[in-house]
Scaffold this active site. Structure first.
Site, PDB file in Angstrom:
ATOM      1  N   GLY A   1       0.782  -1.236   0.000  1.00  0.00           N
ATOM      2  CA  GLY A   1       0.000   0.000   0.000  1.00  0.00           C
ATOM      3  C   GLY A   1       0.812   1.283   0.000  1.00  0.00           C
ATOM      4  O   GLY A   1       0.334   2.319   0.465  1.00  0.00           O
ATOM      5  N   SER A   2       2.022   1.266  -0.580  1.00  0.00           N
ATOM      6  CA  SER A   2       2.784   2.530  -0.586  1.00  0.00           C
ATOM      7  C   SER A   2       2.187   3.524  -1.588  1.00  0.00           C
ATOM      8  O   SER A   2       2.166   4.733  -1.330  1.00  0.00           O
ATOM      9  CB  SER A   2       4.271   2.283  -0.851  1.00  0.00           C
ATOM     10  OG  SER A   2       4.496   1.898  -2.177  1.00  0.00           O
ATOM     11  N   ASN A   3       1.695   3.050  -2.723  1.00  0.00           N
ATOM     12  CA  ASN A   3       1.017   3.962  -3.654  1.00  0.00           C
ATOM     13  C   ASN A   3      -0.287   4.477  -3.059  1.00  0.00           C
ATOM     14  O   ASN A   3      -0.643   5.644  -3.229  1.00  0.00           O
ATOM     15  CB  ASN A   3       0.763   3.270  -4.997  1.00  0.00           C
ATOM     16  CG  ASN A   3       1.996   3.296  -5.878  1.00  0.00           C
ATOM     17  OD1 ASN A   3       2.391   4.358  -6.353  1.00  0.00           O
ATOM     18  ND2 ASN A   3       2.620   2.147  -6.054  1.00  0.00           N
TER      19      ASN A   3
ATOM     20  N   ILE B   1      -7.479  -9.891 -11.326  1.00  0.00           N
ATOM     21  CA  ILE B   1      -7.845  -9.346 -12.640  1.00  0.00           C
ATOM     22  C   ILE B   1      -9.353  -9.127 -12.660  1.00  0.00           C
ATOM     23  O   ILE B   1     -10.129 -10.047 -12.377  1.00  0.00           O
ATOM     24  CB  ILE B   1      -7.384 -10.301 -13.755  1.00  0.00           C
ATOM     25  CG1 ILE B   1      -5.851 -10.327 -13.752  1.00  0.00           C
ATOM     26  CG2 ILE B   1      -7.917  -9.832 -15.117  1.00  0.00           C
ATOM     27  CD1 ILE B   1      -5.238 -11.239 -14.758  1.00  0.00           C
TER      28      ILE B   1
ATOM     29  N   ASN C   1      -4.942   2.309 -13.128  1.00  0.00           N
ATOM     30  CA  ASN C   1      -3.970   1.413 -12.496  1.00  0.00           C
ATOM     31  C   ASN C   1      -2.580   2.025 -12.640  1.00  0.00           C
ATOM     32  O   ASN C   1      -2.337   2.814 -13.551  1.00  0.00           O
ATOM     33  CB  ASN C   1      -4.006   0.048 -13.197  1.00  0.00           C
ATOM     34  CG  ASN C   1      -3.039  -0.941 -12.596  1.00  0.00           C
ATOM     35  OD1 ASN C   1      -2.915  -1.058 -11.377  1.00  0.00           O
ATOM     36  ND2 ASN C   1      -2.310  -1.661 -13.439  1.00  0.00           N
TER      37      ASN C   1
ATOM     38  N   HIS D   1       1.439   0.794 -13.082  1.00  0.00           N
ATOM     39  CA  HIS D   1       2.220  -0.390 -13.445  1.00  0.00           C
ATOM     40  C   HIS D   1       3.702   0.000 -13.504  1.00  0.00           C
ATOM     41  O   HIS D   1       4.042   1.042 -14.059  1.00  0.00           O
ATOM     42  CB  HIS D   1       1.751  -0.913 -14.809  1.00  0.00           C
ATOM     43  CG  HIS D   1       2.491  -2.134 -15.243  1.00  0.00           C
ATOM     44  ND1 HIS D   1       2.211  -3.391 -14.736  1.00  0.00           N
ATOM     45  CD2 HIS D   1       3.525  -2.287 -16.105  1.00  0.00           C
ATOM     46  CE1 HIS D   1       3.048  -4.259 -15.283  1.00  0.00           C
ATOM     47  NE2 HIS D   1       3.851  -3.622 -16.114  1.00  0.00           N
TER      48      HIS D   1
ATOM     49  N   ASP E   1      -3.044  -4.548 -18.332  1.00  0.00           N
ATOM     50  CA  ASP E   1      -1.960  -3.569 -18.557  1.00  0.00           C
ATOM     51  C   ASP E   1      -1.974  -2.980 -19.969  1.00  0.00           C
ATOM     52  O   ASP E   1      -0.921  -2.694 -20.548  1.00  0.00           O
ATOM     53  CB  ASP E   1      -0.581  -4.211 -18.282  1.00  0.00           C
ATOM     54  CG  ASP E   1      -0.441  -4.684 -16.843  1.00  0.00           C
ATOM     55  OD1 ASP E   1      -1.099  -4.119 -15.962  1.00  0.00           O
ATOM     56  OD2 ASP E   1       0.328  -5.626 -16.595  1.00  0.00           O
TER      57      ASP E   1
ATOM     58  N   GLU F   1       6.629   6.368  -8.944  1.00  0.00           N
ATOM     59  CA  GLU F   1       5.218   5.972  -8.869  1.00  0.00           C
ATOM     60  C   GLU F   1       4.474   6.870  -7.884  1.00  0.00           C
ATOM     61  O   GLU F   1       3.339   7.286  -8.121  1.00  0.00           O
ATOM     62  CB  GLU F   1       5.093   4.508  -8.415  1.00  0.00           C
ATOM     63  CG  GLU F   1       5.625   3.505  -9.419  1.00  0.00           C
ATOM     64  CD  GLU F   1       5.368   2.064  -8.978  1.00  0.00           C
ATOM     65  OE1 GLU F   1       4.309   1.775  -8.426  1.00  0.00           O
ATOM     66  OE2 GLU F   1       6.268   1.219  -9.197  1.00  0.00           O
TER      67      GLU F   1
HETATM   68  C1  GRF Z   1       3.707  -1.136  -7.441  1.00  0.00           C
HETATM   69  O1  GRF Z   1       5.000  -1.326  -7.972  1.00  0.00           O
HETATM   70  C2  GRF Z   1       2.705  -0.960  -8.564  1.00  0.00           C
HETATM   71  O2  GRF Z   1       3.253  -0.342  -9.685  1.00  0.00           O
HETATM   72  C3  GRF Z   1       2.337  -2.371  -8.884  1.00  0.00           C
HETATM   73  O3  GRF Z   1       2.317  -3.044  -7.648  1.00  0.00           O
HETATM   74  C4  GRF Z   1       3.195  -2.382  -6.740  1.00  0.00           C
HETATM   75  C5  GRF Z   1       2.373  -2.059  -5.540  1.00  0.00           C
HETATM   76  O4  GRF Z   1       3.148  -1.501  -4.507  1.00  0.00           O
HETATM   77  N1  GRF Z   1       1.071  -2.428  -9.589  1.00  0.00           N
HETATM   78  P1  GRF Z   1       2.445  -0.796  -3.280  1.00  0.00           P
HETATM   79  O5  GRF Z   1       1.496  -1.819  -2.681  1.00  0.00           O
HETATM   80  O6  GRF Z   1       1.710   0.397  -3.815  1.00  0.00           O
HETATM   81  O7  GRF Z   1       3.550  -0.417  -2.338  1.00  0.00           O
END
Ligand code: GRF
Length: 194
Positions: free
Chosen positions: A15-17, A95, A110, A112, A148, A177
């Site tokens: 969950g860093s994003n 998916i 999304n 990626h 994707d 990201e």
């Molecule tokens: C990220 O690298 C994202 O691009 C991919 O999965 C990873 C998720 O990382 N889809 P986080 O859970 O957001 O840290």
């Protein structure tokens, strides 16, 4: 701020994003807000991080449903209960079916970790290094039934260095990201926001 676009975040892990998006919304000038975080994995570390940030965090565990359609129906109901208008996938490892995606037209995006259309799927960094590419990056894109493959919203590029391992490259891209995802949501919210 009135009229902020309400979005939900679907996660399966770290969950860093997700956190980068939640933190972006803490700026009152940001044109969107996180209504809910939903994980299909009950033990996803991101769930705790969302709750600590004061965001409703829900579990919709795919293992508890008799089939994909029933899982996705529960997902859909949870999103709509939280008045979600837009969905961000952030490390969500299921998916989504065409039927689910059809219910959210141009409303699912999304992130990626590659420069799409190159390196769809998993293990992107190891494949990029094996091919001796000189750059990689990340892509925010609309979600369509083909994985994707939806229209690109934005990309960020990083150089590849001789000493890179998949882990080092992943970390360099992850930093980008965390900038790219809020930037993309800002753009979209300004365009379709209330
Ligand atoms: C990220 O690298 C994202 O691009 C991919 O999965 C990873 C998720 O990382 N889809 P986080 O859970 O957001 O840290």
């Amino acid at each position: 701020m009135a009229g902020r676009l309400k979005f939900g975040i679907l996660i399966s892990g770290r969950g860093s994003n997700m956190l980068a998006l939640i933190e972006a919304c803490q700026d009152p000038g940001f044109p969107a807000e996180t209504s809910v975080v939903i994980s299909n994995c009950p033990d996803a570390p991101g769930l705790k991080k969302a709750a600590q940030a004061g965001i409703p965090a829900e579990i919709v565990d795919h293992k508890n449903f008799k089939n994909k359609a029933a899982f996705e129906q529960a997902l859909d109901e949870t999103l709509r209960r939280h008045k979600v208008e837009f969905i961000c996938l952030a490390g969500f490892m299921r998916i989504l079916s065409e039927n689910f995606i059809r219910g959210w037209p141009e409303r699912i995006i999304n992130i990626h970790p590659s420069l799409l259309p190159d390196y769809k799927g998993l293990d992107t960094h190891a494949r990029v290094l094996a091919d001796k590419r000189d750059r990689s990056g990340c892509t925010v894109h609309y979600v369509i039934p083909e994985m994707d493959s939806g229209p690109v919203i934005l990309q960020k590029t990083v150089p590849i260095r001789p000493e890179d391992t998949p882990e080092i490259l992943a970390a360099r891209i992850l930093e980008q990201e965390h900038l790219a995802y809020p930037e993309a949501v800002r753009m979209i919210a300004k365009r379709i926001g209330n």
